[in-house]
Design a protein around this motif. Structure first.
Motif, PDB file in Angstrom:
ATOM      1  N   HIS A 210       0.828  -1.204   0.000  1.00 43.19           N
ATOM      2  CA  HIS A 210       0.000   0.000   0.000  1.00 43.19           C
ATOM      3  C   HIS A 210       0.865   1.256   0.000  1.00 43.19           C
ATOM      4  CE1 HIS A 210      -2.548  -3.275   1.621  1.00 43.19           C
ATOM      5  NE2 HIS A 210      -3.383  -2.776   0.730  1.00 43.19           N
ATOM      6  N   VAL A 213       1.918   1.824  -3.544  1.00 44.54           N
ATOM      7  CA  VAL A 213       0.887   2.561  -4.290  1.00 44.54           C
ATOM      8  C   VAL A 213       1.143   4.062  -4.146  1.00 44.54           C
ATOM      9  CG1 VAL A 213      -1.559   3.237  -4.248  1.00 44.54           C
ATOM     10  CG2 VAL A 213      -0.929   0.809  -4.184  1.00 44.54           C
ATOM     11  N   MET A 214       1.410   4.488  -2.918  1.00 40.55           N
ATOM     12  CA  MET A 214       1.589   5.913  -2.625  1.00 40.55           C
ATOM     13  C   MET A 214       2.901   6.462  -3.172  1.00 40.55           C
ATOM     14  SD  MET A 214      -1.168   6.667  -1.276  1.00 40.55           S
ATOM     15  CE  MET A 214      -2.577   5.771  -0.654  1.00 40.55           C
ATOM     16  N   SER A 215       3.885   5.577  -3.324  1.00 45.94           N
ATOM     17  CA  SER A 215       5.189   6.066  -3.769  1.00 45.94           C
ATOM     18  C   SER A 215       5.183   6.400  -5.257  1.00 45.94           C
ATOM     19  CB  SER A 215       6.298   5.089  -3.403  1.00 45.94           C
ATOM     20  OG  SER A 215       6.128   3.911  -4.145  1.00 45.94           O
ATOM     21  N   GLY A 216       4.010   6.303  -5.892  1.00 46.94           N
ATOM     22  CA  GLY A 216       3.853   6.799  -7.255  1.00 46.94           C
ATOM     23  C   GLY A 216       3.346   8.230  -7.283  1.00 46.94           C
ATOM     24  N   ALA A 217       3.172   8.827  -6.081  1.00 45.62           N
ATOM     25  CA  ALA A 217       2.675  10.209  -6.032  1.00 45.62           C
ATOM     26  C   ALA A 217       3.374  11.045  -4.966  1.00 45.62           C
ATOM     27  CB  ALA A 217       1.170  10.224  -5.759  1.00 45.62           C
ATOM     28  N   PHE A 218       4.000  10.392  -4.003  1.00 51.11           N
ATOM     29  CA  PHE A 218       4.713  11.095  -2.931  1.00 51.11           C
ATOM     30  C   PHE A 218       6.149  10.568  -2.879  1.00 51.11           C
ATOM     31  CE2 PHE A 218       0.258  10.801  -1.630  1.00 51.11           C
ATOM     32  CZ  PHE A 218      -0.047  12.130  -1.385  1.00 51.11           C
ATOM     33  N   SER A 219       7.110  11.484  -2.695  1.00 50.60           N
ATOM     34  CA  SER A 219       8.506  11.042  -2.626  1.00 50.60           C
ATOM     35  C   SER A 219       8.792  10.252  -1.366  1.00 50.60           C
ATOM     36  CB  SER A 219       9.449  12.242  -2.639  1.00 50.60           C
ATOM     37  OG  SER A 219       9.224  13.028  -3.763  1.00 50.60           O
ATOM     38  N   ARG A 220       8.065  10.568  -0.279  1.00 51.64           N
ATOM     39  CA  ARG A 220       8.360   9.933   0.997  1.00 51.64           C
ATOM     40  C   ARG A 220       7.052   9.682   1.749  1.00 51.64           C
ATOM     41  NH1 ARG A 220      13.486  12.524   3.866  1.00 51.64           N
ATOM     42  NH2 ARG A 220      14.834  11.192   2.627  1.00 51.64           N
ATOM     43  N   VAL A 249      10.626   5.213   0.126  1.00 48.08           N
ATOM     44  CA  VAL A 249      11.299   6.392  -0.420  1.00 48.08           C
ATOM     45  C   VAL A 249      11.381   6.262  -1.938  1.00 48.08           C
ATOM     46  CG1 VAL A 249      13.432   7.753  -0.398  1.00 48.08           C
ATOM     47  CG2 VAL A 249      12.667   6.616   1.700  1.00 48.08           C
ATOM     48  N   SER A 250      10.866   7.270  -2.649  1.00 49.12           N
ATOM     49  CA  SER A 250      10.886   7.219  -4.113  1.00 49.12           C
ATOM     50  C   SER A 250      12.153   7.845  -4.668  1.00 49.12           C
ATOM     51  CB  SER A 250       9.675   7.964  -4.675  1.00 49.12           C
ATOM     52  OG  SER A 250       8.508   7.283  -4.349  1.00 49.12           O
ATOM     53  N   SER A 385       6.319   5.305 -13.513  1.00 55.59           N
ATOM     54  CA  SER A 385       7.034   4.500 -12.516  1.00 55.59           C
ATOM     55  C   SER A 385       8.374   5.137 -12.114  1.00 55.59           C
ATOM     56  CB  SER A 385       7.282   3.112 -13.103  1.00 55.59           C
ATOM     57  OG  SER A 385       8.054   2.327 -12.241  1.00 55.59           O
ATOM     58  N   VAL A 386       8.725   5.010 -10.863  1.00 54.30           N
ATOM     59  CA  VAL A 386      10.033   5.497 -10.403  1.00 54.30           C
ATOM     60  C   VAL A 386      10.703   4.422  -9.555  1.00 54.30           C
ATOM     61  CG1 VAL A 386       9.234   7.897 -10.351  1.00 54.30           C
ATOM     62  CG2 VAL A 386       9.160   6.546  -8.260  1.00 54.30           C
TER      63      VAL A 386
ATOM     64  N   TRP B  39       6.666  14.131 -10.772  1.00 55.84           N
ATOM     65  CA  TRP B  39       5.699  13.667 -11.765  1.00 55.84           C
ATOM     66  C   TRP B  39       5.085  14.862 -12.497  1.00 55.84           C
ATOM     67  CZ3 TRP B  39       6.309  11.534  -6.919  1.00 55.84           C
ATOM     68  CH2 TRP B  39       6.648  10.188  -6.885  1.00 55.84           C
ATOM     69  N   ARG B  41       2.408  17.084 -13.929  1.00 57.01           N
ATOM     70  CA  ARG B  41       0.988  17.272 -13.655  1.00 57.01           C
ATOM     71  C   ARG B  41       0.306  18.167 -14.704  1.00 57.01           C
ATOM     72  NH1 ARG B  41      -0.479  15.874  -8.234  1.00 57.01           N
ATOM     73  NH2 ARG B  41       0.234  13.729  -8.186  1.00 57.01           N
ATOM     74  N   ASP B  56       6.561  16.695  -6.493  1.00 61.08           N
ATOM     75  CA  ASP B  56       7.123  15.515  -5.808  1.00 61.08           C
ATOM     76  C   ASP B  56       6.186  15.034  -4.691  1.00 61.08           C
ATOM     77  OD1 ASP B  56       7.458  17.350  -3.797  1.00 61.08           O
ATOM     78  OD2 ASP B  56       9.564  16.877  -3.422  1.00 61.08           O
ATOM     79  N   GLY B  57       4.977  15.609  -4.633  1.00 58.54           N
ATOM     80  CA  GLY B  57       3.989  15.153  -3.662  1.00 58.54           C
ATOM     81  C   GLY B  57       4.053  15.846  -2.315  1.00 58.54           C
ATOM     82  N   VAL B 104      12.046   9.221 -16.424  1.00 56.69           N
ATOM     83  CA  VAL B 104      12.320   8.086 -15.526  1.00 56.69           C
ATOM     84  C   VAL B 104      11.286   6.994 -15.738  1.00 56.69           C
ATOM     85  CG1 VAL B 104      12.524   7.391 -13.099  1.00 56.69           C
ATOM     86  CG2 VAL B 104      13.314   9.661 -13.817  1.00 56.69           C
ATOM     87  N   GLY B 105      10.016   7.395 -15.843  1.00 55.78           N
ATOM     88  CA  GLY B 105       8.938   6.422 -16.056  1.00 55.78           C
ATOM     89  C   GLY B 105       7.917   7.020 -17.011  1.00 55.78           C
ATOM     90  N   HIS B 130      -5.683   2.307  -6.700  1.00 54.14           N
ATOM     91  CA  HIS B 130      -4.220   2.222  -6.734  1.00 54.14           C
ATOM     92  C   HIS B 130      -3.589   3.417  -7.434  1.00 54.14           C
ATOM     93  CE1 HIS B 130      -5.645   0.681 -10.517  1.00 54.14           C
ATOM     94  NE2 HIS B 130      -4.435   0.470 -10.989  1.00 54.14           N
ATOM     95  N   CYS B 133      -4.190   8.448  -5.823  1.00 57.87           N
ATOM     96  CA  CYS B 133      -3.299   9.374  -5.111  1.00 57.87           C
ATOM     97  C   CYS B 133      -2.542  10.282  -6.088  1.00 57.87           C
ATOM     98  CB  CYS B 133      -2.315   8.603  -4.234  1.00 57.87           C
ATOM     99  SG  CYS B 133      -1.277   7.439  -5.127  1.00 57.87           S
ATOM    100  N   ARG B 134      -2.572   9.926  -7.398  1.00 59.82           N
ATOM    101  CA  ARG B 134      -1.850  10.743  -8.387  1.00 59.82           C
ATOM    102  C   ARG B 134      -2.668  11.937  -8.883  1.00 59.82           C
ATOM    103  NH1 ARG B 134       1.724   6.185 -11.488  1.00 59.82           N
ATOM    104  NH2 ARG B 134       1.880   4.795  -9.700  1.00 59.82           N
ATOM    105  N   PHE B 414      -7.683   3.501   1.645  1.00 60.73           N
ATOM    106  CA  PHE B 414      -8.150   2.255   1.059  1.00 60.73           C
ATOM    107  C   PHE B 414      -9.459   1.836   1.730  1.00 60.73           C
ATOM    108  CE2 PHE B 414      -3.551   2.418   0.597  1.00 60.73           C
ATOM    109  CZ  PHE B 414      -3.390   2.144  -0.754  1.00 60.73           C
TER     110      PHE B 414
END
Lengths: 423, 423
Positions: A210, A213-220, A249-250, A385-386, B39, B41, B56-57, B104-105, B130, B133-134, B414
């Protein structure tokens, strides 16, 4: 450091007339004098006087009450009215000279399992999960645990991590290790095709997927909450329900980035607890776990990163070395993962870089027939993806490290393990 | 307020040479220039230039990248190297003039469910647990939720409450309301005499009884974590797993003491969120829930204690009044309990003074044949008992109140409910 109760009393002592009333926990004023509320932790008769130590749970240090002899027992709850005075005793700034003591709740010393003169062992008090918070040792533990949780949250907040409440109920088996608890409405037998959630649902073993999932939108991101294992074990190292700190960590491709965060968090939380709970921690080091070999001060001086080097040894050799060592030890299990093992406690942290290559993941999931169930996981690698990685730390084991507590059941308020779910 | 990413950039801009490299999240230095990771936006072509917004979120506000036209898509992850410059645009202090952009992705705009020009509804993005959050809206929600959790913890810490991790798995049914989830190891059918915990075990519906244990040693305790109901409902007001804030205050005999803490916590947490997440909250009020009738500023001006007066009406009459009202409403259900209901959201808080009279409790437990199972609860009243009371607040409903979000599924990362346990 005198905490809430004491500051309130001191403030009162320094700034106001003797007829001010202090009602704890919320101070109010009336004409009856200063008064305090709490539980009697010790009773000592001396000449015409009775000396009581009363605590309201806000700190280890009690308030001394000087009273004329009355029938007051250890463990009872009292409301004391009187006059605050400077104490002749150097270790306490004030004492309360009682004019009147009202017993709010009696305590029969014969039936109460804790005795006034005894220093009970952790094993003994563990038998009374509903009463053990009334002992000094477990009271201190609970204040330390509360403060350690604060420390974890503030470390992550200061470092730009977003707190994610990862779910407890999940349809995934993150670690694939079995030992899952299944969840169904009470009174219904789970059937293959009639689940409450329409799919079989389990208690989480890790929030990693989970967080991914979040590491695709937040760096940490991080999560801090309970995780579960249906492990049929009564060992002093395992619980069916325990707390984990997990971070992701992204934009990282190096394990060193992760071990740096791990180390930083461990140091920062340890320092916070030692600074904010010094009296409570001292109680453990002096009286509860005096044999504790590795003190947190030593931990702090051992850099995880220094220890992190690619040792070319097998797992058994590492275990062998560990058994001879009293130091912390980092053991790389493959090229992209790291475990931190602590003697006497076991695995404290584990982290890894996550597989980001879509083709490789796709092939692997197809091989095991899970490509449909985990299509969402492939999506994460398909859109923006990162590279990322993360780690987890057992919160109870962290507390064991700091306090030198042998049995994990002694650092959690209500331990759950096979054949035991008291209260 | 520009958060992490921006402060880092600004600091760099003001203090160092243009050939410093900033790698987020952990800044490092090299000879290649400033660089940012994030990312995409938004993408906007203007004459020879391409303007990208990259995040970077860490905050809603993106970093503007100025690039020569390249094939860059919405949703992709990029690493940009270039020179930081003061921006001519008044709303952003800096922009990054890109020398090189590394994708990167990738993100295929046809397959990615979110489109660059569309403002997607909460209902639409809810279909992609999933990926949601983006989006800006759910990204903001998650930062707000994280900050609201911080606010709750700091309110209690400042006010001398000890944080207790009450258990998720329990053998008690606190509310006696049924609708429990039962827990057993996966693959085993629960039998009357062969439970993992030796007794039937359930997911907690409330930490109240466990806090009551603690209120025999601490004046003020709280818990903040997930609770569960096996309610077969798809309604916009219910979840099978949701977060509760619960507090217990000792040495109190008045409901006013409790409503004071309730009100104070609600106000303090709301103020904290509005101050720390103003941009994110604004996004909701302006674009996501523009029809939100009761704004948090109004909430803050309505004192719960003012509303708390003994209304001599029936429950149905109260509901009737509620349905006509756009104000918050406190409804006393008996002499010693209080509920706070909010139009459109339902019950936000509920609290009560606890029964402390041993004889009364004993008789009642004997009547229902539970005197053995709850002998520990009687013990609490037997040894140093004190009058105490407490309350609970639904955390998701609190977020709904602040943000004006109609559906509870849109304020939790979730959501779990009947027939739904995605991921």
């Amino acid at each position: 450091i005198y905490k809430n109760l004491f500051w309130a009393f001191l403030l009162l002592f320094c700034s106001s007339s003797p007829c001010t009333v202090l009602t704890l926990p919320v101070p109010t004023k009336s004409k009856e004098g200063a008064h305090g509320l709490g539980w009697v932790r010790s009773v000592r008769a001396q000449k015409a006087n009775l000396f009581l130590h009363v605590t309201d749970g806000s700190c280890l240090q009690p308030l001394q009450i000087v009273a004329s002899s009355e029938s007051l027992t250890f463990g009872s709850a009292v409301e004391v009215t009187g006059v605050l005075k400077r104490s002749p005793h150097p270790r306490q700034p004030v004492e309360l000279e009682a004019h009147h003591i009202n017993v709010v709740g009696k305590c029969n010393p014969v039936e109460f399992p804790f005795k006034i003169k005894d220093r009970h062992s952790l094993e003994y008090i563990r038998q009374y999960p509903h009463l053990r918070c009334r002992t000094n040792a477990f009271g201190s533990l609970l204040r330390i645990r509360s403060e350690a949780a604060t420390a974890i949250h503030s470390y992550f907040k200061k470092n730009g991590f977003v707190n994610i409440h990862t779910p407890i109920i999940t349809s995934n088996d993150c670690e694939g290790a079995g030992e899952l608890f299944q969840v169904e409405p009470s009174g219904q037998k789970p059937k293959e095709d009639e689940n409450f959630f329409s799919v079989p649902a389990f208690l989480t073993v890790s929030g990693q997927l989970h967080l991914e999932v979040m590491s695709g939108a937040f760096s940490r991101v991080y999560t801090f909450g309970p995780t579960f294992r249906a492990e049929n074990s009564q060992s002093r190292r395992h619980l069916a329900e325990f707390y984990m700190v997990e971070a992701e960590v992204s934009f990282t491709q190096s394990l060193e980035d992760l071990t740096e965060v791990m180390e930083d968090m461990f140091k920062s939380a340890t320092e916070h607890v030692l600074a904010e709970c010094s009296e409570d921690v001292d109680l453990f080091h002096k009286y509860v776990t005096p044999g504790h070999r590795v003190r947190p001060e030593i931990h702090l001086n051992v850099s995880l990163c220094c220890l992190f080097n690619k040792l070319d040894i097998t797992y058994s050799e590492a275990i062998e070395i560990l058994s001879r060592s009293s130091q912390k030890f980092v053991f790389p299990t493959d090229a992209a993962a790291v475990d931190l093992l602590v003697p006497g406690v076991g695995e404290l942290c584990g982290g890894s870089l996550r597989e980001e290559r879509l083709d490789l993941l796709k092939n692997r999931l197809e091989q095991v027939g899970l490509e449909d169930a985990y299509s969402w996981y492939l999506d994460l690698r398909q859109f923006g993806s990162v590279p990322h990685g993360g780690f987890g730390m057992g919160f109870e084991r962290f507390l064991q490290c700091i306090l030198g507590v042998d049995n994990i059941k002694d650092v959690i308020p209500f331990p759950r393990f096979s054949n035991s779910c008291s209260l």
